[in-house]
Design a protein around this motif. Structure first.
Motif, PDB file in Angstrom:
ATOM      1  N   GLN A 150       0.849  -1.183   0.000  1.00  0.00           N
ATOM      2  CA  GLN A 150       0.000   0.000   0.000  1.00  0.00           C
ATOM      3  C   GLN A 150       0.887   1.236   0.000  1.00  0.00           C
ATOM      4  O   GLN A 150       1.874   1.309   0.736  1.00  0.00           O
ATOM      5  N   LEU A 163       0.981  -5.284   3.263  1.00  0.00           N
ATOM      6  CA  LEU A 163      -0.389  -5.428   3.742  1.00  0.00           C
ATOM      7  C   LEU A 163      -0.604  -6.721   4.516  1.00  0.00           C
ATOM      8  O   LEU A 163      -0.119  -7.785   4.123  1.00  0.00           O
ATOM      9  N   ILE A 202      -7.423   4.772  -1.881  1.00  0.00           N
ATOM     10  CA  ILE A 202      -6.321   3.855  -1.603  1.00  0.00           C
ATOM     11  C   ILE A 202      -5.560   3.559  -2.884  1.00  0.00           C
ATOM     12  O   ILE A 202      -6.146   3.487  -3.977  1.00  0.00           O
ATOM     13  N   GLU A 203      -4.237   3.436  -2.750  1.00  0.00           N
ATOM     14  CA  GLU A 203      -3.387   3.054  -3.877  1.00  0.00           C
ATOM     15  C   GLU A 203      -2.610   1.804  -3.499  1.00  0.00           C
ATOM     16  O   GLU A 203      -1.942   1.757  -2.464  1.00  0.00           O
ATOM     17  N   LEU A 204      -2.713   0.770  -4.334  1.00  0.00           N
ATOM     18  CA  LEU A 204      -2.000  -0.479  -4.134  1.00  0.00           C
ATOM     19  C   LEU A 204      -1.014  -0.684  -5.280  1.00  0.00           C
ATOM     20  O   LEU A 204      -1.286  -0.289  -6.423  1.00  0.00           O
ATOM     21  N   THR A 251      -5.228  -9.083   0.151  1.00  0.00           N
ATOM     22  CA  THR A 251      -5.727  -8.510   1.392  1.00  0.00           C
ATOM     23  C   THR A 251      -7.230  -8.303   1.267  1.00  0.00           C
ATOM     24  O   THR A 251      -7.741  -8.106   0.156  1.00  0.00           O
ATOM     25  N   ILE A 261     -10.211  -5.853   2.342  1.00  0.00           N
ATOM     26  CA  ILE A 261     -10.348  -4.486   2.832  1.00  0.00           C
ATOM     27  C   ILE A 261     -11.787  -4.222   3.271  1.00  0.00           C
ATOM     28  O   ILE A 261     -12.726  -4.441   2.503  1.00  0.00           O
TER      29      ILE A 261
END
Length: 372
Positions: free
Chosen positions: A67, A77, A89-91, A160, A162
């Protein structure tokens, strides 16, 4: 005189011998008289790994999912992550050929809040202005390609789950207000009332008779990522149920779920074929029907072969299905494909063949129509 001289020499010789250090007569111990190093650090040798252990470690999965935090920082994560609805959010996933998986409805509605890019060294997923409906699993993996053939690299993956918490929506929103859940005796059934806040207290209730259904942790369990799971469904579980959630406020009710019990043997489709008439005159209309009885949640594909098909003889084909109740709480899916031939001609006489296919195999049935 000579005797005196001999005695003096002997006495002098004794003095010389006595004045010398006496040599030890016992044998030396191993390592005796060696110079021992002082404060020397000995580097321990790593234990040798067995070949099998070494092979297993080389196949161990390596997480490539991170992340992007503030100020360009990165964070690996955990299996679950809790955020507030509204956050972006940026992954990122390391690799030059990354594939992503995320809640499917984002594709269904082609949501502009979701952006996925592949850069030189990593894949990027950005979700802006998140909502409670975005709650779910986000994962990625590296693709190994040889020409047009690609496969998943099992050693380089990341995943992950979320939670996007929203006080107004304790349950993950769904597109409908009513959903059917099939209870199959040979596999678990899931009532998918997922929550957006993992700490919420969730209970399962039957609509009629009105009662709370006990979750014993064995036959019925609750998984915060999936919902309530019936491990061994029976016909006693059929009916209409709903879920209730509480978290620092008034309780909320989920949509309703209609539980239908299914008991249909697995295997290729159980198929029959009928025709409105086995003999037809020129100008008549005939219809051939292919029927399959099967599991409610298993679809069927139909294919037809008929006279003059290669010459693109115009026919009408209609496919449809519906659920039927066979009594004792048993539900079956009836699927049909109807082929209609209008203005029957001489060339239309012959064999009509239907192929019905499901994931377990296919069944072929046929009937013959003759010219009257």
């Amino acid at each position: 005189c000579n005797l005196f001289l001999i005695r003096n020499l002997a006495f002098f010789f004794v003095l010389l011998v006595v004045g010398q250090p006496v040599k030890s007569k016992h044998p030396k111990e191993p390592g005796e008289n060696k110079i021992k190093p002082v404060n020397k650090k000995i580097k321990p040798k790593p234990p040798k790994m067995k070949e099998r252990e070494s092979a297993d470690s080389s196949l161990k999965s390596q997480s490539i999912l991170m992340q992007v935090m503030d100020k360009g920082r990165f964070q690996k994560l955990a299996p679950t992550l809790s955020l507030s609805a509204g956050q972006s959010i940026e992954l990122r996933c390391k690799g030059s050929n990354v594939t992503w998986n995320y809640p499917s409805y984002l594709d269904t509605f082609k949501d502009s809040r979701l952006s996925i890019k592949q850069l030189d060294r990593y894949g990027q997923l950005i979700l802006a202005n998140s909502t409670a409906a975005d709650t779910g699993e986000y994962s990625c993996w590296l693709q190994l390609c040889n020409g047009n053939n690609c496969r998943k690299d099992e050693t380089k993956t990341g995943s992950t789950y979320i939670f996007f918490a929203d006080k107004e929506d304790l349950f993950v929103p769904t597109p409908s207000y009513f959903e059917i859940v099939y209870l199959n005796p040979d596999k678990p059934a899931v009532i998918p009332c997922r929550v957006t806040t993992p700490s919420a207290k969730v209970t399962l209730h039957r609509e009629f008779p009105a009662e709370e259904i006990e979750t014993d942790g064995t036959d019925i369990i609750y998984d915060v990522k999936k919902g309530f799971i019936y491990q061994h469904p029976t016909s006693d579980h059929k009916g209409i149920v709903y879920c209730k959630a509480e978290s620092q406020g008034a309780p909320q009710i989920s949509i309703k779920y209609h539980l239908l019990y299914v008991e249909v043997p697995k295997g290729p489709p159980s198929t029959t074929i009928t025709v409105s008439s086995n003999r037809a005159k020129v100008g008549d209309s005939i219809h051939v029907t292919c029927t399959v009885l099967g599991e409610p949640d298993v679809g069927v594909n139909f294919r037809w072969q008929y006279p003059w098909q290669e010459s693109e003889r115009p026919v009408i084909i209609q496919n449809f299905w519906r659920l039927i109740n066979r009594g004792a709480g048993h539900t079956t899916r009836i699927s049909k494909s109807v082929l209609l031939v209008e203005d029957f001609e001489t060339r239309d006489a012959g064999n009509y063949i239907c192929t019905a296919q499901n994931p377990q195999g296919e069944t072929i049935v046929a009937t013959k129509v003759e010219l009257n």
